[in-house]
Scaffold this motif. Structure first.
Motif, PDB file in Angstrom:
ATOM      1  N   GLU A 178      -4.148   3.447   4.147  1.00  0.00           N
ATOM      2  CA  GLU A 178      -4.346   2.001   4.095  1.00  0.00           C
ATOM      3  C   GLU A 178      -3.123   1.272   4.649  1.00  0.00           C
ATOM      4  OE1 GLU A 178      -5.376  -1.512   0.811  1.00  0.00           O
ATOM      5  OE2 GLU A 178      -4.782   0.510   0.147  1.00  0.00           O
ATOM      6  N   SER A 193      -0.747   4.796  -0.885  1.00  0.00           N
ATOM      7  CA  SER A 193      -1.953   4.751  -0.041  1.00  0.00           C
ATOM      8  C   SER A 193      -1.515   4.659   1.419  1.00  0.00           C
ATOM      9  CB  SER A 193      -2.819   3.548  -0.420  1.00  0.00           C
ATOM     10  OG  SER A 193      -3.171   3.592  -1.785  1.00  0.00           O
ATOM     11  N   ALA A 204       0.833  -1.207   0.000  1.00  0.00           N
ATOM     12  CA  ALA A 204       0.000   0.000   0.000  1.00  0.00           C
ATOM     13  C   ALA A 204       0.871   1.262   0.000  1.00  0.00           C
ATOM     14  CB  ALA A 204      -0.927  -0.016   1.205  1.00  0.00           C
TER      15      ALA A 204
END
Length: 773
Positions: free
Chosen positions: A568, A565, A560
């Motif tokens: 996340e 991200s 991630a």
């Protein structure tokens, strides 16, 4: 005077005259003889002189011939001396009552002659280098070896060097003296250890004399030097077929792991497995025997074990129970029962009871002890499980399998000191077990994670210590799949991705497909190579086999993060820390995510937690300094940076951050020195170039500042702040063409930058006006 007197006087006169005449005649004869003798002597002397002259000429001719022969064949001189020494030794050995001085003198001459002879031989000492067509040398050599044997002299007594020993061995082999050839090459091997050609010759000689044990020894010596040599492995496998099937199978499996096994190798492996595992036939024989006599306890035990190995759990349990009905003290049957029932949740209590019986009866070895501890833990009695392991190891400290398993458990629960104590107390006799060295390697890896400071120099040194342990484990057993997996991890973290891929491939061939650690390491390597989708696929496969390990969410967090991200990723790292609170890498990566999300206060909390558990983790202290700087707490940041630099004065990044703190606290004069030192240590430190550029701008040295900003952009083409300053400097000086290009580069990095877009338009407008005019 009477007549008688006259007659008597005349007679005397006559006799005297006759005597005088006779004496005169004798004198003449003597004179003649003397003259004849002198004449003969002169003639003999002349004849002798003539003979001596002839002999002299002959000897001179022979001497000239001998010198000519020796000049063209100098080795003959040594052979002559050797012949003389052998002849003298033979004479001394044949005599009775020989004095020690004579023996010593003869031995010295013989040794000297042998050394001269060996020195005169040509070649590298290979078996092919001996002069096979030299009849005289062959005869002399045979006599030599006979005399040396009688004198009790060996190659080691001749004071020869390695090459000379090889030449003597080749000479012995050429005349059929293979015993002497073996001794000579063994002596050469001691002189020059690790000489592969010498080891090969020794193997060939051992094979020639039919000594399988010696041949095996020399083959294994060669394998120590070249453990992955296919021909050596094949030779070893074929030799071991009639000695030890397991060892032969190990060789073929190594060829399989290397990916170079041939159909012939696979055929050999198949034959070995058939020989070792004709289980159906064996079971038929057991069943027939048990039909005739169902009270045979040992047969029931063997039958249960065979069914277990074949995965036939119900049949194994039936056989084990039948065995125990006849003899409750049959430990192997309890082992089988425990292994069958451990897979049945409803039978956990019965499985634990069986394992307890097996351990009490000393059956099943370390595997039974570990199984009992696992079952105790599964029953909620973890402390009893630990006590069971500790008491078992205390009673049998030589059990390296149990010791390494306990060390692995300690590492799994982040009890590094306990693992260290276990491994340090390993008896010397158990250090030949590769599993001990593997756990040392894992311990060093875990220790490296707790002592990193973020510099390649320090981190690599710690990793190399771990690598030594894995190297030793693989030296002891090249078929250790876990060892290759650990080696791959170290190579990847050292940046040698190609070597890591090779080690991983080898581990894949040796480990079962459902090994989660294998899949996770493959995923990490794929991630390092930028193959995010491949890493994601691999980690999903690993989660099928292991959904309880902290490594799975940790890797998902890395994936991630690679995709940007961070929220996340942070949740995945939190999940990993819930499973294993001591997972330092997950905590460090969560700190990085918090900083990327502008949550410095959360990063600071995690840094404090990490430093409480691992005070020597200077990378965590560095991250805490960055968090303090983000929160504008320059004093606290400086204190942490000073501690990092106290540990490693060559920490370029820490020096750069310290300079930034000094600038922020209004002490620019204290910033230049650490920046210069940081750049001396690492000329590619883009942030240090940028910080020094800012410092020079504050001092009004715009040209020097621009040069540093350009170096920062060169060191890191994605350094946005450096490119902004470059563009602003070019714009301010009216260098419109350079400014236009610089603003365009800023927009490539940050297309949303409105200032860059506006200034780019200005630069293009100025350029257009200039062209129009």
């Amino acid at each position: 005077m009477d007549a008688l007197s006259i007659l008597f006087g005349l007679a005397i006169i006559a006799v005297g005259g006759a005597l005088g005449w006779r004496i005169n005649q004798l004198e003449k004869s003597i004179h003649i003889l003397k003259e004849e003798s002198i004449q003969k002597m002169d003639e003999q002397r002349a004849s002798n002189n003539s003979s001596l002259v002839a002999v002299h000429h002959t000897l001179a001719s022979l001497d000239a011939g001998a010198k000519t022969l020796l000049s063209t064949q100098p080795q003959l001189e040594g052979r002559i001396m050797l012949h003389s020494a052998i002849a003298k030794s033979e004479s001394v050995l044949d005599r009775q009552g020989v004095s020690s001085s004579d023996l010593k003198e003869g031995g010295q001459k013989l040794v000297s002659a042998v050394r001269d002879l060996v020195a005169s031989l040509q070649g590298d000492g290979s078996l092919e280098s001996a002069p096979l067509d030299d009849v005289g040398l062959s005869t002399l050599s045979r006599r030599l070896f006979i005399v040396l044997d009688k004198c009790g002299l060996g190659p080691a007594d001749l004071a020869l060097n390695g090459l000379e020993c090889r030449r003597l061995g080749a000479l012995a082999h050429s005349v059929g003296e293979n015993k002497w050839a073996l001794k000579s090459f063994e002596c050469a091997n001691l002189q020059i250890p690790g000489d592969t050609s010498c080891l090969k010759i020794l193997e060939n000689l051992a094979s020639h004399v039919g000594d399988s044990g010696a041949r095996l020894h020399w083959l294994e010596e060669q394998l120590c030097l070249a453990p992955d040599n296919p021909e050596l492995l094949r030779s070893h496998a074929h030799l071991m077929v009639n000695i030890d099937d397991a060892a032969a199978e190990k060789d073929v499996k190594r060829l399989e792991a290397l990916g170079i096994d041939t159909p012939a190798d696979r055929s050999l492996l198949s034959g070995l497995r058939e020989r070792a595992g004709a289980r159906n036939e064996a079971l038929e024989s057991l069943d027939k025997a048990l039909e005739e006599d169902p009270t045979r306890v040992s047969d029931w035990s063997i039958k249960a074990k065979m069914h277990l190995e074949m995965g036939e759990m119900d049949e194994a349990l039936i056989a084990a129970d039948a065995c125990l009905s006849l003899d409750r003290q049959q430990g192997e049957a309890w082992v089988v029962r425990a292994h069958v029932l451990k897979h049945r949740p409803s039978e956990l209590k019965a499985a634990l009871k069986a394992a307890t019986h097996a351990v009490a009866l000393s059956a099943g070895g370390s595997e039974s002890i570990l199984l009992k501890a696992d079952l105790l833990a599964a029953s909620g009695r973890s402390e009893e499980g630990k006590e069971c392991l500790e008491s078992s190891l205390l009673s049998n400290p030589m059990d390296s399998e149990l010791r390494s398993a306990m060390a692995a458990m300690a590492l799994q629960s982040a009890e590094l000191q306990k693992a260290t104590d276990l491994l340090r107390s390993t008896p010397l006799e158990s250090m030949s077990d590769p599993s001990i060295h593997i756990q040392w390697g894992r311990l060093h890896l875990a220790s490296a994670d707790l002592h990193r400071d973020g510099t390649g120099e320090t981190d690599n040194r710690l990793l190399l210590i771990a690598k030594e342990s894995f190297d030793e484990a693989l030296r002891l057993d090249r078929e250790q799949g876990i060892g290759w997996l650990g080696m791959a991890r170290i190579q990847r973290r050292l940046g040698d991705k190609e070597a890591a891929a090779i080690s991983l491939t080898r581990a894949q061939r040796l480990l079962p497909e459902n090994q989660p650690a294998l899949a996770t390491e493959c995923a990490l390597l794929a991630l390092d190579n930028g193959k995010i989708s491949e890493a994601e696929r691999l980690i999903e496969n690993a989660s099928i086999y292991d959904n309880r390990s902290a490594t799975i969410p940790y890797l998902k967090g890395n994936i991630a993060s690679a995709r940007g991200s961070f929220s996340e990723a942070k949740s995945f790292y939190s999940e990993a820390l819930t499973i294993s609170s001591g997972h330092s890498r997950a905590l460090l990566n969560r700190i990085a995510c918090s900083m990327a999300m502008d949550e410095a206060h959360l990063a600071l909390d995690d840094c404090n937690t990490l430093l409480e558990n691992a005070p020597s983790l200077h990378l965590a202290r560095l991250r805490r300094a960055e968090a303090f700087m983000h929160l504008a707490d320059w004093t606290q940041a400086t204190e942490d940076l000073d501690l990092v630099l106290e540990n490693n004065p060559r920490h370029s990044h820490a020096l750069t951050l310290l300079a930034g703190c000094n600038i922020a606290m209004g002490r620019p004069e204290s910033a230049e020195l650490p920046l210069n030192e940081a750049l001396r240590i690492n000329p590619n430190n883009a942030e240090a170039w940028h910080q020094r550029g800012l410092l020079y701008m504050e001092w009004g040295r715009s040209d020097a500042a621009l040069a540093d900003f350009e170096k920062a952009a060169k060191a890191d083409p994605n350094h946005l702040d450096a490119r902004l300053y470059i563009a602003a400097s070019q714009h301010g000086s009216g260098a419109w063409e350079e400014a236009r290009d610089a603003w365009a580069e800023v927009l490539e990095l940050n297309p949303e930058n409105e200032v860059a877009r506006h200034r780019l338009g200005q630069a293009e407008s100025y350029l257009f006006d200039t062209i129009s005019q």
